[in-house]
Design an enzyme around this catalytic site. Structure first.
Site, PDB file in Angstrom:
ATOM      1  N   THR A  15      -8.197 -24.920  -8.977  1.00  9.17           N
ATOM      2  CA  THR A  15      -6.848 -25.185  -8.482  1.00  9.17           C
ATOM      3  C   THR A  15      -5.806 -24.890  -9.558  1.00  9.17           C
ATOM      4  O   THR A  15      -5.846 -25.443 -10.655  1.00  9.17           O
ATOM      5  CB  THR A  15      -6.720 -26.656  -8.027  1.00  9.17           C
ATOM      6  OG1 THR A  15      -7.715 -26.910  -7.049  1.00  9.17           O
ATOM      7  CG2 THR A  15      -5.338 -26.903  -7.435  1.00  9.17           C
ATOM      8  N   ASP A  21      -5.170 -26.014 -16.053  1.00 11.47           N
ATOM      9  CA  ASP A  21      -3.737 -26.316 -15.991  1.00 11.47           C
ATOM     10  C   ASP A  21      -3.427 -27.785 -15.764  1.00 11.47           C
ATOM     11  O   ASP A  21      -2.271 -28.167 -15.702  1.00 11.47           O
ATOM     12  CB  ASP A  21      -3.076 -25.499 -14.874  1.00 11.47           C
ATOM     13  CG  ASP A  21      -3.433 -26.019 -13.488  1.00 11.47           C
ATOM     14  OD1 ASP A  21      -4.542 -26.579 -13.334  1.00 11.47           O
ATOM     15  OD2 ASP A  21      -2.610 -25.865 -12.572  1.00 11.47           O
ATOM     16  N   ASP A  23     -11.042 -23.382 -14.331  1.00  2.00           N
ATOM     17  CA  ASP A  23     -10.796 -24.330 -13.260  1.00  2.00           C
ATOM     18  C   ASP A  23     -10.454 -23.539 -11.995  1.00  2.00           C
ATOM     19  O   ASP A  23     -10.241 -22.321 -12.064  1.00  2.00           O
ATOM     20  CB  ASP A  23      -9.647 -25.251 -13.681  1.00  2.00           C
ATOM     21  CG  ASP A  23      -9.364 -26.327 -12.655  1.00  2.00           C
ATOM     22  OD1 ASP A  23     -10.330 -26.840 -12.053  1.00  2.00           O
ATOM     23  OD2 ASP A  23      -8.184 -26.641 -12.446  1.00  2.00           O
TER      24      ASP A  23
END
Length: 845
Positions: free
Chosen positions: A536, A733, A534
Site C-alpha cells: 500500500t 511509506d 511494502d
C-alpha cells in the site's frame, strides 16, 4: 549513561586489553571491551565526546572508535535501564562525522573533508591538506532588500516607493559570492605571475641558443639579476601562499601536495640565490661556459605559475560541483502575494506565516508548501520530482514550494514555511549528503597518509642514484630529476577522487527526485541484491477508495457510520478512505470511546455502546469474533479480485466487510521488471491477506511475496536475509515500515509517505514511485564507476609519473622529464578528476 561503540584495529586479546586500559585513563568512565564483536560498552558519569575517546585510543595504537549502528543508551536517573534501538528516537544523540552540522551555513570546510564535519568561520586553507577552504552553501534564500536608484541611502526590506523622491524602489544587486571572490583573486594573481614569468622563461630559453643575442646587450651575470628581480613578485606575492601552506604542513606534520611544491620550488629558488651570490662554492659541472652557475629562476617561476593555473582551473570547476544546490535554491521565489482583507499585497517570502492565504498567478513559483483553497491549475513539478509532465491540481490538493504554476490563478493556504518546506528539506539533505564520506574513500585516505613521505624519500634516492651513477654533469641531473619527482606527485588527485563524484552525484539525484541521505547509502545502493517492498502506497497508488460496504443483518448506513466514526482517529490511508466515503454519503460521525489502533491488524473501539472492530482476520482472531462461512466466502471472492477487505465485527460477531480498491501504480510493473533484470530479487511483504497479495503479485509478475506481515515480521525477514549475506533495501511509506527501513542496509522512503518513514530512510523518492529505485540504482552505479575512474586515474598517474620523473626511461630512450612539464602534469591531474566528476551532471537516469 551507557553507550556502545564499534572499535576497529583490534586483532588479538592483547589489543583488546590495550584499548580497555587506554579508555580507563579518561576520568569518569568505565569501559568493557570485547574482541568478538569488536565493541566497547562505556559507562559515563557525564557526556564525553567521541573525539576525546579517539584521542586516548590513538595514543595506544592504530585503533579507531565510532558509534555503534544500534546504540544502547541507559540513564541512571528516573528511567534506569531504558533501551533505545536504532528505530527509536534517543534523547541523546551522537552525530557522525559524515556530514556538516546544520549550523555550517556560510562557514568554510575542506573539499577533501580532512577533518570530518569541522568548519571554519573565515576563508583560508585547510590545516591538513592545504587546499582552499570552500564556503558551505547558504541553505535559505537570501532576503531581498530594496533601494532607491536616486537615493542609495534608502534601504528597506519590502518593495515600495522612496520616501524622499517617490520613485519605485528596486531590488539591490546581490553581492559577489565567495566562490567568485576566490576565483577573481586567483585570476588577479595569475595575471601578475604570467607577466613576470614569461620574460624569465624567454631569457632562459634564449640563453640556451648557440649565439645568444641577449649577450650583446648585457653579460649573463646581469641577465641573471633581471631574472631574480622578475621572479620576486611571482615567489613573494602571486604564489607565496604555496610556501605558507608548505610551512604549515611541515610544522603540523600534515604533509600534502603543497609540501612537495614548497620543497621543490623552494630548493630551486634558494639554490639559484646561492649560485648568484656565492658561485665559487659550486663545482664546475654546475657552471656554464661563461663561468656563471646554472640558475633555476625560470623553473621556479614556471612551476609556481603552472600550479597557480591548476588552482585557478580547480576553483572554477569546483564551483560547478555544488551547482545542484545553487539551482535548487533558485527555485524558491523571493516574494509572494498575500490575500488579506479582500486585497492583495506583495510580501517577502520570509514574512509568510502558517495559515496565510496566498494568491498564485499564472507562471508564478509556489512560495511555500500548502493546499489549494480556491481554484485549480496544472503545476510543473519537474524541478522537485524529475517528472516533466505537469500535474493537474484542484481544491484541497497539496502543492510544493518551488514548483511552477501553469496558466491559471488560484488561492492557497500556507501549511509549511521556511525550513519546514519540502524544498528546504531537500536542500538540507543534498548539502549534508554531498559533504559526507563514502566508505571507498578510506582507501584513498590510507594511501595519502604515507604518500608525501614516500615521495620525498624517492626524490632523495633519485638524487643519490643520479649523482653517483648518472652521466656528467651527474649532480645537475640528480638535482633536476629529484625536483621533478617532488613536483609531479599529486596527493590531491587521490583526495578529491571521491568527494567530487559524491557531490555531483547527490545533486544529480536531487534534480531527478532521488534524495540521498549520505555517501554511504549512495555507495551501498550499488551493492543491493534484494529489495523488500511494502504494497500500500509503494506498489499501489496509496489512494484507496471504498468499493462497497456489505452487511449481513444491519443497515449499510448504520454500519458505515460506526466504522467511519471509528476510523476518524486512525492515520492509516485505508481508514481515511472509509471516512471520505462516509462524508460523500453525508453521514455524520459520532463519538467513539476506548479507541485503539492495533499495529498491523486494524482498529477497535466502542461506538453507541457496542464494541466495534474493523481490520484483518488476525484482528478477528484477537477479539475472538465469530465469522460465518458465507461471509468468509464472500470476502475471499473480493480478495481474489485484488481488493483489500476489512472485516467488521460488532460485539464479537462479524457482521460485514468493507471492500477497498487501491490501484497499482502504472510504473510499478516496469520498475520491478527492470530491477529483476539487473539481478535484484524483489520481495513484497504486506499486511494484507494471502488472496489479495497473490492477486497483486500475479499482476506484477512477482515470484516472492509474503502476506499477513506485521511490522515485526518485516523486521525479522530483513534480518534473516542479512544473515544470509544479502544486501537488503527496503521500500515503504508508513509508520509501520519505520523499524524495517532503519534495519535495512538501504531504507527507501516514498516522499508521499509519513515523516517518520522518511526520517528512518537513507534514500527518499520525492515522487513516491518505484521507478525512483531504478533511478537510485543507476545513479549509484554511475557514481561508483566515476569514483573508481578517478581513483584509477590518480593512482595510475602517480605510479607512472613518479618513476618517469625519476628518470627510469633515460637508460632506454634518453627521455627525461623537465620539472616544468611535471608541474603542468601535476596541475592538471586534480582538474581532470573534477572534470570527470562533472560528467555525472549529464547522466540520464
Amino acid at each position: 549513561m551507557i553507550h556502545t561503540y564499534n572499535i576497529t584495529g583490534m586483532t588479538c586479546d592483547g589489543c583488546r586489553a590495550k584499548v580497555e586500559k587506554s579508555l580507563h585513563t579518561i576520568e569518569g568512565i568505565k569501559a568493557k571491551v570485547s574482541l568478538n564483536p569488536p565493541t566497547a560498552t562505556i559507562t559515563m558519569e557525564k557526556h564525553i565526546s567521541i573525539e576525546k575517546l579517539q584521542e586516548a585510543l590513538s595514543a595506544a595504537g592504530k585503533y579507531t572508535i565510532e558509534m555503534s549502528k544500534v546504540e544502547v543508551i541507559e540513564y541512571s536517573e528516573t528511567n534506569k535501564a531504558t533501551e533505545k534501538s536504532c528505530c527509536s528516537t534517543p534523547s541523546h544523540h551522537h552525530k557522525k562525522e559524515s556530514t556538516l552540522p546544520s549550523n555550517a551555513q556560510a562557514k568554510y570546510y575542506c573539499p577533501m573533508h580532512c577533518e570530518g564535519e569541522k568548519v571554519y568561520d573565515k576563508a583560508g586553507d585547510c590545516p591538513v591538506c592545504g587546499m582552499d577552504l570552500v564556503k558551505a552553501s547558504e541553505l535559505t534564500v537570501s532576503k531581498t532588500q530594496y533601494t532607491c536608484p536616486m537615493h542609495p541611502e534608502v534601504i528597506q526590506e519590502d518593495p515600495g516607493s522612496c520616501p524622499i523622491c517617490g520613485m519605485d524602489l528596486v531590488a539591490m544587486e546581490p553581492s559577489e559570492s565567495e566562490d567568485q571572490k576566490t576565483y577573481t583573486d586567483l585570476v588577479k594573481k595569475m595575471k601578475i605571475a604570467v607577466v613576470f614569468t614569461v620574460p624569465i622563461f624567454i631569457i632562459a630559453m634564449i640563453d640556451m641558443a648557440h649565439n645568444n643575442p641577449l649577450l650583446q646587450l648585457m653579460d649573463s651575470a646581469k641577465w641573471n639579476w633581471v631574472q631574480l628581480i622578475f621572479s620576486l613578485p611571482v615567489v613573494f606575492y602571486a604564489c607565496w601562499i604555496f610556501f605558507v601552506r608548505a610551512w604549515k604542513s611541515i610544522i603540523t606534520w600534515n604533509l600534502n601536495m603543497f609540501t612537495l611544491i614548497g620543497i621543490g620550488t623552494g630548493v630551486s629558488f634558494l639554490f639559484s640565490l646561492v649560485g648568484m651570490f656565492f658561485p665559487d662554492i659550486f663545482p664546475s659541472e654546475f657552471k656554464t661556459e661563461h663561468g656563471t652557475v646554472l640558475l633555476y629562476f625560470e623553473a621556479t617561476t614556471v612551476i609556481l605559475t603552472l600550479v597557480l593555473l591548476g588552482q585557478l582551473l580547480e576553483a572554477r570547476a569546483h564551483s560547478q560541483t555544488s551547482g545542484a544546490i545553487k539551482e535548487l535554491l533558485k527555485l524558491a521565489p523571493t516574494e509572494a502575494t498575500l490575500v488579506s482583507e479582500g486585497s492583495d499585497k506583495v510580501i517577502s517570502i520570509h514574512d509568510i506565516k502558517k495559515g496565510d492565504l496566498l494568491r498564485v498567478k499564472p507562471g508564478d513559483k509556489i512560495p511555500v508548501d500548502g493546499k489549494i483553497t480556491d481554484g485549480e491549475s496544472s503545476i510543473d513539478e519537474a524541478m522537485i520530482t524529475g517528472e516533466p509532465i505537469p500535474v493537474d491540481k484542484k481544491k484541497d490538493d497539496i502543492i510544493i514550494a518551488g514548483t511552477i504554476n501553469g496558466n491559471k490563478s488560484f488561492v492557497m493556504i500556507a501549511e509549511k514555511v521556511g525550513s519546514e518546506t519540502l524544498l528546504s528539506q531537500i536542500v538540507q539533505m543534498v548539502n549534508d549528503a554531498s559533504r559526507s564520506r563514502a566508505p571507498i574513500q578510506k582507501l584513498a585516505d590510507s594511501i595519502a597518509k604515507y604518500f608525501v613521505p614516500t615521495v620525498v624519500i624517492i626524490s632523495l634516492i633519485t638524487f643519490l642514484i643520479w649523482a653517483n651513477f648518472g652521466p656528467e654533469p651527474a649532480l645537475v641531473y640528480g638535482f633536476i630529476n629529484a625536483i621533478a619527482v617532488l613536483i609531479i606527485a599529486c596527493p590531491c588527485a587521490l583526495g578529491l577522487a571521491t568527494p567530487m563524484s559524491v557531490m555531483v552525484g547527490v545533486g544529480k539525484g536531487a534534480q531527478s527526485g532521488v534524495l540521498i541521505k549520505n555517501a554511504e547509502a549512495l555507495e551501498n545502493m550499488n551493492k543491493v541484491n534484494v529489495l523488500i517492498t511494502d504494497k500500500t502506497g509503494t506498489i499501489t497508488e496509496g489512494k484507496p477508495s471504498v468499493e462497497k460496504i456489505y452487511s449481513t443483518n444491519n443497515s449499510d448506513t448504520d454500519l458505515l457510520q460506526s466504522i467511519a466514526s471509528l476510523n476518524q482517529y486512525s492515520e492509516h490511508p485505508l481508514a481515511q478512505a472509509v471516512v471520505n466515503f462516509a462524508k460523500s454519503k453525508s453521514i455524520s460521525l459520532i463519538e467513539v470511546k476506548d479507541f485503539e489502533a492495533v499495529a498491523g491488524k486494524g482498529v477497535t473501539g466502542t461506538v453507541s455502546n457496542k464494541k466495534v472492530a474493523l481490520g484483518n482476520k488476525k484482528l478477528m482472531e484477537q477479539v475472538k469474533a465469530t465469522v460465518s462461512e458465507d461471509l468468509e466466502n464472500k470476502i475471499i471472492a473480493e480478495q481474489k479480485l485484488g481488493k483489500t477487505v476489512s472485516y467488521i465485527a460488532v460485539d464479537g460477531i462479524a457482521v460485514g466487510f468493507v471492500s477497498i480498491l487501491d490501484a497499482i501504480k502504472e510504473s510499478s510493473a516496469a520498475a520491478i521488471k527492470e530491477l529483476m533484470r539487473q539481478g535484484v530479487e524483489v520481495i513484497m511483504l504486506t499486511g494484507d491477506n494471502e488472496n489479495t497479495a497473490k492477486a497483486v503479485a500475479d499482476e506484477l509478475g512477482l515470484a516472492s511475496y509474503k502476506a499477513g506481515c506485521l511490522p515485526e515480521d518485516k523486521l525479522k525477514e530483513i534480518k534473516k536475509l542479512q544473515a544470509e549475506g544479502k544486501i537488503v533495501a527496503m521500500a515503504g511509506d508508513g509508520i509501520n515500515d519505520a523499524p524495517a527501513l532503519a534495519q535495512a542496509d538501504i531504507g527507501i522512503a516514498m516522499g508521499t509517505g509519513t515523516d517518520v518513514a522518511i526520517e528512518s530512510a537513507k534514500i527518499t523518492l520525492v515522487k513516491g514511485d518505484l521507478l525512483g529505485i531504478v533511478k537510485a540504482k543507476n545513479l549509484s552505479h554511475a557514481v561508483m564507476k566515476n569514483i573508481k575512474q578517478n581513483l584509477f586515474f590518480a593512482f595510475f598517474y602517480n605510479v607512472l609519473g613518479v618513476p618517469i620523473a625519476a628518470g627510469v626511461l633515460y637508460p632506454f630512450f634518453g627521455i627525461l622529464l623537465s620539472p616544468m612539464i611535471a608541474a603542468l602534469a601535476m596541475s592538471f591531474s586534480s582538474v581532470s578528476v573534477i572534470v570527470n566528476a562533472l560528467r555525472l551532471k549529464n547522466l540520464k537516469l
